[in-house]
Design an enzyme around this catalytic site. Sequence first.
Site, PDB file in Angstrom:
ATOM      1  N   LYS A   1      49.648  40.109  30.615  1.00 51.98           N
ATOM      2  CA  LYS A   1      49.279  39.087  31.148  1.00 51.98           C
ATOM      3  C   LYS A   1      47.785  38.563  31.065  1.00 51.98           C
ATOM      4  O   LYS A   1      47.439  37.262  31.002  1.00 51.98           O
ATOM      5  CB  LYS A   1      49.401  39.466  32.729  1.00 51.98           C
ATOM      6  CG  LYS A   1      50.558  39.620  33.309  1.00 51.98           C
ATOM      7  CD  LYS A   1      50.848  39.856  34.711  1.00 51.98           C
ATOM      8  CE  LYS A   1      52.171  40.031  35.010  1.00 51.98           C
ATOM      9  NZ  LYS A   1      52.447  40.359  36.717  1.00 51.98           N
TER      10      LYS A   1
ATOM     11  N   ASN B   1      51.738  34.981  33.346  1.00 51.30           N
ATOM     12  CA  ASN B   1      52.846  35.871  33.464  1.00 51.30           C
ATOM     13  C   ASN B   1      53.933  34.850  32.861  1.00 51.30           C
ATOM     14  O   ASN B   1      55.107  35.357  32.654  1.00 51.30           O
ATOM     15  CB  ASN B   1      53.407  36.301  34.892  1.00 51.30           C
ATOM     16  CG  ASN B   1      54.079  34.953  35.604  1.00 51.30           C
ATOM     17  OD1 ASN B   1      53.384  34.049  35.593  1.00 51.30           O
ATOM     18  ND2 ASN B   1      55.129  35.392  36.277  1.00 51.30           N
TER      19      ASN B   1
ATOM     20  N   ASP C   1      53.469  33.843  39.307  1.00 54.21           N
ATOM     21  CA  ASP C   1      53.230  35.059  40.342  1.00 54.21           C
ATOM     22  C   ASP C   1      52.690  34.633  41.710  1.00 54.21           C
ATOM     23  O   ASP C   1      53.033  35.237  42.862  1.00 54.21           O
ATOM     24  CB  ASP C   1      52.341  36.194  39.810  1.00 54.21           C
ATOM     25  CG  ASP C   1      52.912  36.994  38.950  1.00 54.21           C
ATOM     26  OD1 ASP C   1      54.162  36.986  38.830  1.00 54.21           O
ATOM     27  OD2 ASP C   1      52.345  37.535  38.012  1.00 54.21           O
TER      28      ASP C   1
ATOM     29  N   GLY D   1      45.060  47.904  46.591  1.00 52.63           N
ATOM     30  CA  GLY D   1      44.956  47.861  44.977  1.00 52.63           C
ATOM     31  C   GLY D   1      44.241  46.805  44.541  1.00 52.63           C
ATOM     32  O   GLY D   1      44.083  45.751  45.560  1.00 52.63           O
TER      33      GLY D   1
ATOM     34  N   GLY E   1      44.413  45.177  41.155  1.00 50.75           N
ATOM     35  CA  GLY E   1      44.920  44.813  39.854  1.00 50.75           C
ATOM     36  C   GLY E   1      45.200  43.734  39.695  1.00 50.75           C
ATOM     37  O   GLY E   1      45.065  42.811  40.311  1.00 50.75           O
TER      38      GLY E   1
ATOM     39  N   ARG F   1      41.651  52.401  45.160  1.00 47.33           N
ATOM     40  CA  ARG F   1      41.400  53.826  44.957  1.00 47.33           C
ATOM     41  C   ARG F   1      40.202  54.233  44.072  1.00 47.33           C
ATOM     42  O   ARG F   1      39.565  55.245  44.465  1.00 47.33           O
ATOM     43  CB  ARG F   1      42.753  54.448  44.141  1.00 47.33           C
ATOM     44  CG  ARG F   1      43.964  54.455  44.820  1.00 47.33           C
ATOM     45  CD  ARG F   1      45.173  54.907  44.001  1.00 47.33           C
ATOM     46  NE  ARG F   1      45.654  53.851  43.035  1.00 47.33           N
ATOM     47  CZ  ARG F   1      46.734  53.748  42.277  1.00 47.33           C
ATOM     48  NH1 ARG F   1      47.535  54.567  42.352  1.00 47.33           N
ATOM     49  NH2 ARG F   1      46.999  52.772  41.677  1.00 47.33           N
TER      50      ARG F   1
END
Length: 277
Positions: free
Chosen positions: A64, A85, A100, A123, A125, A149
């Site tokens: 991407k 995408n 997306d 998250g 990303g 994380r």
Amino acid sequence: MRAAVLGSPVAHSLSPVLHTAAYTALGLDDWSYGLHECDEEGLAPFLDRLGPEWAGLSLTMPLKRRALDLAAAVTDLARRVGGANTLVRADGGWHAHNTDVEGVAVALAEAGIGAPRDAVVLGAGATAASVLAALRRLGLTSPVTVLARDTARTGEVTAAAERLGHPVRVASLTEIGDHLDVDLVVSSLPSGACDRYAEPLAAARADLFDVVYAPWPTAAARAVSARGGRVVGGFPMLLHQAVAQVRLMTGVEDVPVEAMRAAGEAELARRATAAGA
């Protein structure tokens, strides 16, 4: 005309099922949609080999961001989010789009979650960046908390937030219990990763959007649903981003959403049955 989905790994992709269902419903008998394993280094040579019969490509990870570098033109949305995408052939070159964001926004609105007052994203990303753009599109104005994380690896999502003009706060996922007093929790974590937080999610008041679509429902989704919260899975997002891709690639405005939905749900049911056999 030809189209395909590229990525690595990509064998599990539902895109061929969704796009082919659209072509069938539209009577586009001369259109076909394939699937090709392709990593970042392979994207440029793959594009170079494509003839004029290729109308478009769907891109999954890890392509991407690489697509932005190779496209002749990039939409403002794809640039702001930091990933594309979709590649569509136009004016002799490839134009990069991000569908997306539309997938997330339509999936949430379809479930009646049109304008949350506040939200937390699990998250950091590429999907998290699209989620931020979608929440902003739906009217969210308050800062979004991104729980990662590894907070040292949040540079890309915070850069996307800055380009989008939407404030974010970053904290560790280990502190999730301190950040759930919100309308909506969005998990952009990989399959199974959100399930360890099922207990605090069950005790919170928030609705849940979990981008996982298989296996479904996840433990987190079951926990939120059991206490009466609204739950949205990853399939509606996948469906509606594909609807937008079909529109871009074929030029057809009235895309057969329900035919695509039925085909996708049938394939997911078939896979679930096969996995349990």
